[in-house]
Design a protein around this motif. Structure first.
Motif, PDB file in Angstrom:
ATOM      1  N   SER A   1       1.151  -1.379  -0.004  1.00 22.58           N
ATOM      2  CA  SER A   1       0.288  -0.205  -0.252  1.00 22.58           C
ATOM      3  C   SER A   1       1.143   1.047  -0.055  1.00 22.58           C
ATOM      4  CB  SER A   1      -1.279  -0.195   1.156  1.00 22.58           C
ATOM      5  OG  SER A   1       0.050   0.037   2.308  1.00 22.58           O
TER       6      SER A   1
ATOM      7  N   GLY B   1      -1.140  -1.325  -3.666  1.00 28.08           N
ATOM      8  CA  GLY B   1      -2.754  -1.945  -3.663  1.00 28.08           C
ATOM      9  C   GLY B   1      -2.699  -2.006  -2.655  1.00 28.08           C
TER      10      GLY B   1
ATOM     11  N   ARG C   1      -8.955  -3.143   0.213  1.00 29.19           N
ATOM     12  CA  ARG C   1      -8.795  -2.358  -0.742  1.00 29.19           C
ATOM     13  C   ARG C   1      -9.770  -2.824  -2.374  1.00 29.19           C
ATOM     14  NH1 ARG C   1      -5.826   0.917   2.139  1.00 29.19           N
ATOM     15  NH2 ARG C   1      -4.868   1.588   0.267  1.00 29.19           N
TER      16      ARG C   1
ATOM     17  N   THR D   1      -8.264  -1.152  -5.819  1.00 27.48           N
ATOM     18  CA  THR D   1      -6.599  -0.855  -5.565  1.00 27.48           C
ATOM     19  C   THR D   1      -6.358  -1.986  -6.509  1.00 27.48           C
ATOM     20  OG1 THR D   1      -5.913  -1.769  -3.860  1.00 27.48           O
ATOM     21  CG2 THR D   1      -7.146   0.524  -3.646  1.00 27.48           C
TER      22      THR D   1
END
Length: 270
Positions: free
Chosen positions: A33, A49, A53, A56
């Motif tokens: 992330s 990503g 989530r 993403t």
């Protein structure tokens, strides 16, 4: 062949990257992330990503053949759907037996229509770090069941198994994983004391006092850990896969004494 490692900056995922590199894999994609702080080797392609989530993830999944899947039960079904849509062929997942805490991950993977290989580790050696605060502050470990036993496994060994199975697929198989020795809770404390060069006592405590002792390290998760993880250890464990790491990777599994010696500074850090 592109291999995606999810959770690539987490405790196990980061080690999976290292073991894949050691095996000579050159096309590794690491999901994180925060790419700027990932500090991954320059030869690894970093993809931004997060498994929690899913929106993403499509770009990270594009062109991937195989994937190491870190356990995120709350989003796993959507994640796997996106992986399948992107053309991912095989998933090596870290999960647990269907009836276990991580069983929803295992079940979702099997229902995804992707080829799969499950990794089902037992107790982690790193879980003893949950004692670090009380060892530093009091020199005492408090738990309800001194004779409860397990065969803890090092996270590095789990990562080595994952990397091996990403390069040498065993579709449709679930591998239960354990460390090389069955140890009681007092055995673990004694070996930690040897590694740290100090006296550490084991105090049999009530559920409530155990939660209190673990709360400075675990916060609100202490109650769950005592009621689920600690309560799940057997006084006389069933047959455990003590040779699993060596059987799969060909390398000798880490003993707890070796792990404790290597990680002693982590128990001293505040």
């Amino acid at each position: 062949m592109t291999i995606l490692v999810t959770g690539a900056t987490a405790n196990i995922g980061r080690k999976v990257v290292d073991h894949l590199l050691a095996l000579g894999i050159t096309d590794i994609r690491a999901l994180t992330s925060n790419p700027e702080k990932a500090a991954l080797p320059a030869t690894v392609h970093v993809a931004e990503g997060h498994l929690r989530r899913p929106e993403t993830l499509p770009a990270a999944f594009a062109g991937v053949d195989r994937m190491y899947l870190a356990p995120t039960p709350d989003s796993v079904t959507e994640v796997l759907g996106l992986a399948r849509a992107a053309g991912v062929q095989h998933v090596v997942d870290l999960s647990g037996e269907p009836e276990s805490w991580w069983g929803t991950v295992c079940t979702a993977v099997e229902e995804s229509d992707l080829a799969w290989t499950h990794l089902w580790p037992g107790d982690f050696m790193e879980n003893t770090l949950l004692w670090s605060h009380q060892i530093r502050e009091t020199g005492v470990v408090r738990e309800p069941r001194p004779d409860a036993a397990s065969a803890p496994i090092a996270m590095d060994d789990i990562a080595a198994v994952a990397a091996t199975l990403l390069t040498d697929l065993h579709p449709g198989r679930a591998f239960s994983l354990a460390g090389p020795q069955i140890l009681t809770r007092t055995d673990l404390v004694r070996q930690l004391a040897n590694a740290l060069g100090r006296d550490i006592a084991f105090c049999r405590s009530s559920r409530e006092d155990t939660v209190t002792a673990l709360t400075p390290t675990m916060g609100d998760s202490a109650t769950w850990y005592v009621d689920n993880a600690l309560a799940g250890f057997d006084l006389t464990p069933p047959v455990l896969p003590l040779t699993s790491v060596q059987d799969i990777t060909g390398r000798t599994a880490t003993t707890f004494a070796r792990w404790a010696a290597d990680n002693a500074p982590r128990f001293a850090a505040g």
